[in-house]
Scaffold this active site. Structure first.
Site, mmCIF file in Angstrom:
data_model
loop_
_atom_site.group_PDB
_atom_site.id
_atom_site.type_symbol
_atom_site.label_atom_id
_atom_site.label_comp_id
_atom_site.label_asym_id
_atom_site.label_seq_id
_atom_site.Cartn_x
_atom_site.Cartn_y
_atom_site.Cartn_z
ATOM 1 N N CYS A 382 35.146 54.048 46.415
ATOM 2 C CA CYS A 382 33.876 53.538 46.992
ATOM 3 C C CYS A 382 33.290 54.583 48.249
ATOM 4 O O CYS A 382 32.956 55.699 47.887
ATOM 5 C CB CYS A 382 34.059 52.197 47.622
ATOM 6 S SG CYS A 382 32.610 51.171 47.648
ATOM 7 N N HIS A 508 36.059 49.648 42.847
ATOM 8 C CA HIS A 508 37.138 49.289 43.459
ATOM 9 C C HIS A 508 38.387 49.186 42.249
ATOM 10 O O HIS A 508 38.584 47.759 41.857
ATOM 11 C CB HIS A 508 37.375 48.205 44.335
ATOM 12 C CG HIS A 508 36.489 48.487 45.720
ATOM 13 N ND1 HIS A 508 37.164 48.968 46.657
ATOM 14 C CD2 HIS A 508 35.231 48.349 45.795
ATOM 15 C CE1 HIS A 508 36.211 49.220 47.749
ATOM 16 N NE2 HIS A 508 34.934 48.855 47.235
ATOM 17 N N GLU A 510 41.463 49.221 42.494
ATOM 18 C CA GLU A 510 42.794 48.236 42.813
ATOM 19 C C GLU A 510 42.696 46.736 43.014
ATOM 20 O O GLU A 510 43.643 46.260 42.889
ATOM 21 C CB GLU A 510 42.817 48.904 44.421
ATOM 22 C CG GLU A 510 41.843 48.414 45.544
ATOM 23 C CD GLU A 510 40.432 49.222 45.550
ATOM 24 O OE1 GLU A 510 40.353 49.740 44.707
ATOM 25 O OE2 GLU A 510 39.823 48.967 46.632
HETATM 26 N N1 GLN Z 1 29.998 51.860 53.074
HETATM 27 C C1 GLN Z 1 29.789 52.184 51.493
HETATM 28 C C2 GLN Z 1 28.822 51.220 51.225
HETATM 29 O O1 GLN Z 1 28.387 50.261 51.513
HETATM 30 C C3 GLN Z 1 30.961 51.998 51.041
HETATM 31 C C4 GLN Z 1 31.697 50.753 50.784
HETATM 32 C C5 GLN Z 1 33.131 50.711 50.507
HETATM 33 O O2 GLN Z 1 33.915 51.552 50.595
HETATM 34 N N2 GLN Z 1 33.500 49.430 50.202
HETATM 35 O O3 GLN Z 1 28.217 51.854 49.963
#
Ligand code: GLN
Length: 534
Positions: A382, A508, A510
């Protein structure tokens, strides 16, 4: 069979591991062939933990249907493999919001709206809604907090009412702590007696008491607890120290927690416990043949619960590969061009973590550069993937001020941009791109090798995206898209084929790693780290 409801409450102290006990019981019931779901009721007023700082509350776990939930739901999924949903985590805030919305709509027909019965009814509906789906023989509901807390009163009252109306179809398991006083050489049961009294004062008699303890409970201690708490000694369960949380289901099996539960709920035993695969997993976990060091670079490293699912995914992948994964938590705020080599030296893999906001971002970008230039296996999740894109734009494409518009709205090279659908959103809670989305994996990519499929689905939680206006530029210089959302064309995976292992994912992985199904990306990353020698 009518749905059976099991409530898990806690007393004496917080952090005793109610979530692990609830998840372990679910694992045992599943291993006997029953269908089970776990639910968590949280007494705080936030609508969901999505807006909570991870320092306060640990990681926010995201479900398939896009709920931002308590990290205990991660344990439930990792133990049982049963996906959770919005319905599995309910907070006081959500309960009140619903009741107040109903009041505004006039649903209460002019009645005075009160904690009892309106709030308690709403809580009861949220619990029984899971049973009413017809999908589960057992609903295990954990009540957050400790009995006696002001804020958990309505939840305990709802449990009392349900217990009364459901009769034999519900039980309460109360988790407490038995301290050992070294000076007296004794286990002390008094705090447990008091916490059971607190529960009884609210009209709830526990059926089973699970005792966290650092010393084995003798029969006489169990009988004593039983005598003072109105249950028999067999219903007092010892919950001693273990090497890993994944051993708790076996501990609970040895203590016959599942049999006690079935007996009290008058459920016939369907089949013998089948925990073969679970035991194989534990064997591999506890008998590693090798070790590997990886760095997790993030800004919430003081509280490791903030990266719970990532830590657990490394445990699953490590067990799969018979490899102990030593995760070094590196604070990105402290990384500088001068110390990045020494801080990350000796690491065979670098994972740059998800996150939000400016703090620590340049350290993350430095960590990416270190991994890219030194051919160290890299995985970005992310925000970590977004940092990889920014780093590549700055140092390979030569756009010195390239950034994500989250951090630098005025950048002339917004390689990570806000999604179109996000531009008019002003509320922070529950408005990101959340939950499972399909991803089309590019044939011939590393991701394709890893997943072994062109069609995958992964969970998301973000507002910003790879900016496709730069796609050709990136491709021409060696950073390749390896996965797209089939509907929107959003880039979900980037790779550098020239690098031994450089994978950034907008989603994600995970959240989907479980003890029985380690996530292939984590397995591949650990494997790559094993072949890299610093
Ligand atoms: N802050 C980034 C976004 O909103 C990544 C979010 C995250 O890592 N969950 O796109």
């Amino acid at each position: 069979m009518a749905t059976k409801y099991i409530f898990v409450t806690g007393g004496v102290a917080s952090s005793l591991g109610k979530g692990i006990i609830a998840a372990s019981l679910a694992r045992l019931l599943k291993a006997r062939g029953y269908t089970v779901t776990n639910q968590k009721l949280d007494p705080y007023i936030n609508i969901d933990p999505g807006t909570l700082n991870p320092y306060e509350h640990g990681e926010c776990f995201v479900t398939e249907d896009g709920a931002e939930t308590d990290l205990d739901l991660g344990h439930y999924e990792r133990f049982t493999g049963v996906p959770t949903s919005h319905a599995n985590n309910v907070t006081t805030g959500r309960i009140y919001q619903n009741v107040i919305d109903k009041e505004r709509r006039g649903d209460f027909l002019g009645k005075t709206v009160q904690v009892v019965p309106h709030i308690t009814n709403e809580i009861k509906e949220r619990i029984t809604a899971l049973g009413n789906t017809g999908n589960y023989e057992f609903v295990i509901t954990e009540i957050g907090g400790t009995v006696g807390d002001i804020e958990s009163y309505p939840f305990i009252e709802a449990v009392r009412q349900l217990k009364w109306t459901l009769g034999r179809n519900s039980i309460v398991i109360h988790l407490t702590y038995i301290p050992y006083l070294a000076a007296a050489g004794e286990l002390k049961t008094k705090p447990t007696q008091h916490s059971v009294k607190a529960l009884q004062q609210q009209g709830v008699q526990p059926d089973i008491i699970v005792c966290r303890t650092e010393k084995p409970l003798t029969r006489s201690v169990k009988d004593k607890i039983g005598l003072f708490c109105n249950i028999d000694g067999d219903s007092v369960i010892e919950d001693g120290d273990v090497r890993s949380i994944y051993e708790v289901p076996l501990k609970m099996r040895d203590e016959k927690l599942d049999l006690q539960v079935l007996k009290k709920l008058e459920v016939p035993i369907k089949k013998d416990l089948d925990l073969d695969n679970w035991e194989k997993f534990l064997y591999k976990l506890h008998n590693p043949e090798r070790e590997v060091n990886v760095a997790l670079v993030g800004k919430y490293v003081q509280l490791q619960d903030a990266y719970k699912s990532i830590t657990e995914a490394f445990i699953h992948a490590g067990a799969e590969l018979r490899c102990k994964v030593n995760v070094r938590y590196v604070n990105s705020e402290n990384l500088t061009a001068d110390n990045v080599d020494s801080e990350l030296g000796g690491q065979s893999g670098i994972l740059v973590a998800p996150g939000f906001g400016t703090r620590g971002i340049e350290g993350k970008i430095l960590a990416v550069r270190h991994a890219r230039e030194n051919n160290i296996p890299f995985m970005g999740i992310c925000l970590g993937m977004q940092c990889a894109v920014v780093e590549f734009a700055r140092n390979v494409l030569g756009y010195a001020d390239a950034h994500s518009v989250e951090i630098a709205p005025a950048t002339t090279h917004p390689v990570i941009d806000m999604m179109e659908e996000q531009k008019n959103i002003s509320n922070m809670g529950g408005t990101m791109r959340l939950g499972a989305y399909p991803c089309q994996v590019v044939k011939g990519s590393k991701a394709y090798d890893i997943y072994g499929s062109e069609h995958i689905s992964e969970r998301h939680r973000h507002r910003y995206e790879f900016n496709n206006a730069y796609l050709d530029d990136f491709k021409a210089h060696g950073m390749m898209p390896a996965g797209f959302n089939p509907d929107s064309g959003l880039v979900e995976i980037v790779e550098i084929p020239q690098h031994p292992f450089f994978v950034g994912v907008q989603f994600h992985p995970e959240y989907k790693s479980t003890a029985m199904h380690p996530h292939p990306l984590f397995v591949a990353f650990v494997n790559a780290a094993l072949t890299y020698r610093p």
